[in-house]
Design a protein around this motif. Structure first.
Motif, PDB file in Angstrom:
ATOM      1  N   HIS A  39       0.720  -1.547  -0.129  1.00  0.00           N
ATOM      2  CA  HIS A  39       0.065   0.300  -0.499  1.00  0.00           C
ATOM      3  C   HIS A  39       1.118   1.102   0.147  1.00  0.00           C
ATOM      4  CE1 HIS A  39       0.906   1.706   4.526  1.00  0.00           C
ATOM      5  NE2 HIS A  39       0.556  -0.134   4.579  1.00  0.00           N
ATOM      6  N   PRO A  40       0.363   2.046  -0.760  1.00  0.00           N
ATOM      7  CA  PRO A  40       1.100   2.893  -0.158  1.00  0.00           C
ATOM      8  C   PRO A  40       1.474   3.667   1.347  1.00  0.00           C
ATOM      9  CG  PRO A  40      -0.564   4.304  -1.959  1.00  0.00           C
ATOM     10  CD  PRO A  40      -0.877   2.289  -1.281  1.00  0.00           C
ATOM     11  N   SER A  41       2.214   4.739   1.407  1.00  0.00           N
ATOM     12  CA  SER A  41       2.949   5.009   2.623  1.00  0.00           C
ATOM     13  C   SER A  41       1.672   5.648   3.134  1.00  0.00           C
ATOM     14  CB  SER A  41       4.353   5.388   3.108  1.00  0.00           C
ATOM     15  OG  SER A  41       4.851   5.506   3.973  1.00  0.00           O
ATOM     16  N   LEU A  42       1.823   6.373   4.216  1.00  0.00           N
ATOM     17  CA  LEU A  42       0.935   7.370   4.604  1.00  0.00           C
ATOM     18  C   LEU A  42       1.934   8.299   4.747  1.00  0.00           C
ATOM     19  CD1 LEU A  42      -0.587   5.849   8.030  1.00  0.00           C
ATOM     20  CD2 LEU A  42      -1.667   6.423   5.474  1.00  0.00           C
ATOM     21  N   ASP A  43       3.545   8.526   5.207  1.00  0.00           N
ATOM     22  CA  ASP A  43       4.099   9.784   5.157  1.00  0.00           C
ATOM     23  C   ASP A  43       5.037  10.397   4.430  1.00  0.00           C
ATOM     24  OD1 ASP A  43       5.140   7.342   6.678  1.00  0.00           O
ATOM     25  OD2 ASP A  43       5.454   9.194   7.945  1.00  0.00           O
ATOM     26  N   VAL A  44       5.447   9.259   3.562  1.00  0.00           N
ATOM     27  CA  VAL A  44       6.058   9.391   2.228  1.00  0.00           C
ATOM     28  C   VAL A  44       6.142   8.456   1.236  1.00  0.00           C
ATOM     29  CG1 VAL A  44       8.275   9.315   4.241  1.00  0.00           C
ATOM     30  CG2 VAL A  44       7.010   7.033   3.074  1.00  0.00           C
ATOM     31  N   ARG A  72     -10.814   6.130  12.507  1.00  0.00           N
ATOM     32  CA  ARG A  72     -10.948   3.978  11.571  1.00  0.00           C
ATOM     33  C   ARG A  72     -11.065   4.609   9.684  1.00  0.00           C
ATOM     34  NH1 ARG A  72     -12.742  -1.392  13.940  1.00  0.00           N
ATOM     35  NH2 ARG A  72     -12.384  -2.437  12.074  1.00  0.00           N
ATOM     36  N   ASP A  73     -12.191   5.213   9.065  1.00  0.00           N
ATOM     37  CA  ASP A  73     -12.460   4.824   8.133  1.00  0.00           C
ATOM     38  C   ASP A  73     -11.384   6.090   7.213  1.00  0.00           C
ATOM     39  OD1 ASP A  73     -14.779   4.352   8.815  1.00  0.00           O
ATOM     40  OD2 ASP A  73     -15.856   5.933   8.302  1.00  0.00           O
ATOM     41  N   LEU A  74     -10.499   6.812   8.017  1.00  0.00           N
ATOM     42  CA  LEU A  74      -9.142   7.001   7.268  1.00  0.00           C
ATOM     43  C   LEU A  74      -8.594   6.430   6.673  1.00  0.00           C
ATOM     44  CD1 LEU A  74      -9.489  10.824   8.782  1.00  0.00           C
ATOM     45  CD2 LEU A  74     -10.515   9.942   6.319  1.00  0.00           C
ATOM     46  N   PHE A  75      -7.626   5.463   8.337  1.00  0.00           N
ATOM     47  CA  PHE A  75      -6.962   4.258   7.740  1.00  0.00           C
ATOM     48  C   PHE A  75      -7.553   3.425   6.846  1.00  0.00           C
ATOM     49  CE2 PHE A  75      -5.176   6.812  11.923  1.00  0.00           C
ATOM     50  CZ  PHE A  75      -4.070   6.785  11.403  1.00  0.00           C
ATOM     51  N   SER A  76      -8.671   3.031   7.269  1.00  0.00           N
ATOM     52  CA  SER A  76      -9.684   1.870   5.964  1.00  0.00           C
ATOM     53  C   SER A  76      -8.706   2.353   5.085  1.00  0.00           C
ATOM     54  CB  SER A  76     -10.639   1.580   6.713  1.00  0.00           C
ATOM     55  OG  SER A  76     -10.274   0.690   7.914  1.00  0.00           O
ATOM     56  N   THR A  77      -9.012   3.507   4.909  1.00  0.00           N
ATOM     57  CA  THR A  77      -9.443   3.709   3.180  1.00  0.00           C
ATOM     58  C   THR A  77      -7.621   3.994   3.281  1.00  0.00           C
ATOM     59  OG1 THR A  77     -11.238   5.272   3.253  1.00  0.00           O
ATOM     60  CG2 THR A  77      -9.724   5.343   1.724  1.00  0.00           C
ATOM     61  N   ILE A  80      -5.556   0.290   3.527  1.00  0.00           N
ATOM     62  CA  ILE A  80      -6.362  -1.434   3.019  1.00  0.00           C
ATOM     63  C   ILE A  80      -7.636  -1.025   1.375  1.00  0.00           C
ATOM     64  CG2 ILE A  80      -8.258  -2.834   3.383  1.00  0.00           C
ATOM     65  CD1 ILE A  80      -8.220  -2.770   6.265  1.00  0.00           C
ATOM     66  N   GLY A  81      -7.760  -0.045   1.500  1.00  0.00           N
ATOM     67  CA  GLY A  81      -9.133   0.387   0.780  1.00  0.00           C
ATOM     68  C   GLY A  81      -7.537   0.803  -1.054  1.00  0.00           C
ATOM     69  N   THR A  82      -5.760   0.764  -0.954  1.00  0.00           N
ATOM     70  CA  THR A  82      -5.395   1.409  -1.709  1.00  0.00           C
ATOM     71  C   THR A  82      -4.243   0.204  -1.732  1.00  0.00           C
ATOM     72  OG1 THR A  82      -4.368   2.317  -0.271  1.00  0.00           O
ATOM     73  CG2 THR A  82      -5.506   4.584  -1.322  1.00  0.00           C
ATOM     74  N   SER A  83      -4.745  -0.747  -1.530  1.00  0.00           N
ATOM     75  CA  SER A  83      -3.557  -1.754  -1.174  1.00  0.00           C
ATOM     76  C   SER A  83      -3.430  -2.581  -2.542  1.00  0.00           C
ATOM     77  CB  SER A  83      -3.812  -2.918   0.088  1.00  0.00           C
ATOM     78  OG  SER A  83      -5.249  -3.368   0.350  1.00  0.00           O
TER      79      SER A  83
END
Length: 164
Positions: A39-44, A72-77, A80-83
């Motif tokens: 999945h795309p990294s959250l911060d880099v 939770r929706d933001l983290f899930s998206t 998981i949602g972009t994985s």
């Protein structure tokens, strides 16, 4: 150690495949995940990759958040949602999707960077810049820590032959 350590740089082949470094493949094999979770990294601008250990970390994080919360929706998206789950061929190679390569700025070379329970895939130049920045920030952080910490005074040296 059962985690991903060190870093390796490889080239994409003519078909767009890249070989996962053998030490990283060994960790994935012990982990027992069929494929590579990405999945795309959250911060880099890099990709977070792994198997069951990475998924456990994600599910542990999500489990601490209220099931219907915005967080939770933001983290899930994002996690998981972009994985994607990539297939690893018999030679230990994967093909990154065009969207994954675009996110990480990857064209011809990839740097794999161990992070213990996961590893990251970087465009090599971006990784070197990130590493330089990380080292700079850690030097500053170390200076802050050392200035806050005062070593306890040592007792005076004992005189030879002196009685206590």
């Amino acid at each position: 150690m059962d985690g991903f350590v060190s870093h390796y740089t490889s080239r994409l082949d003519a078909k767009g495949r890249v070989s996962i470094p053998a030490p990283f493949r060994a960790v994935l094999a012990r982990d027992g995940f069929d494929g590579l979770y990405v999945h795309p990294s959250l911060d880099v601008e890099a990709l977070d990759c792994g198997g069951h250990a990475l998924l456990r970390e994600i599910h542990d994080l999500l489990g601490k958040l209220s099931p219907y919360s915005e967080e939770r929706d933001l983290f899930s998206t994002a996690l998981i949602g972009t994985s994607e789950i990539l297939k690893i061929d018999t030679e230990g190679r994967v093909i990154l999707s065009e969207s994954a390569k675009a996110y990480a700025g990857i064209a011809t070379e990839i740097t794999f960077v161990g992070h213990g329970f996961k590893f990251q895939i970087w465009e090599p130049g971006r990784f070197l810049a990130h590493l330089a920045e990380a080292r700079s920030q850690l030097r500053d952080f170390r200076k802050q820590l050392s200035s806050r910490h005062v070593a306890p005074e040592s007792p005076p040296p004992r005189q030879h032959g002196a009685r206590e």
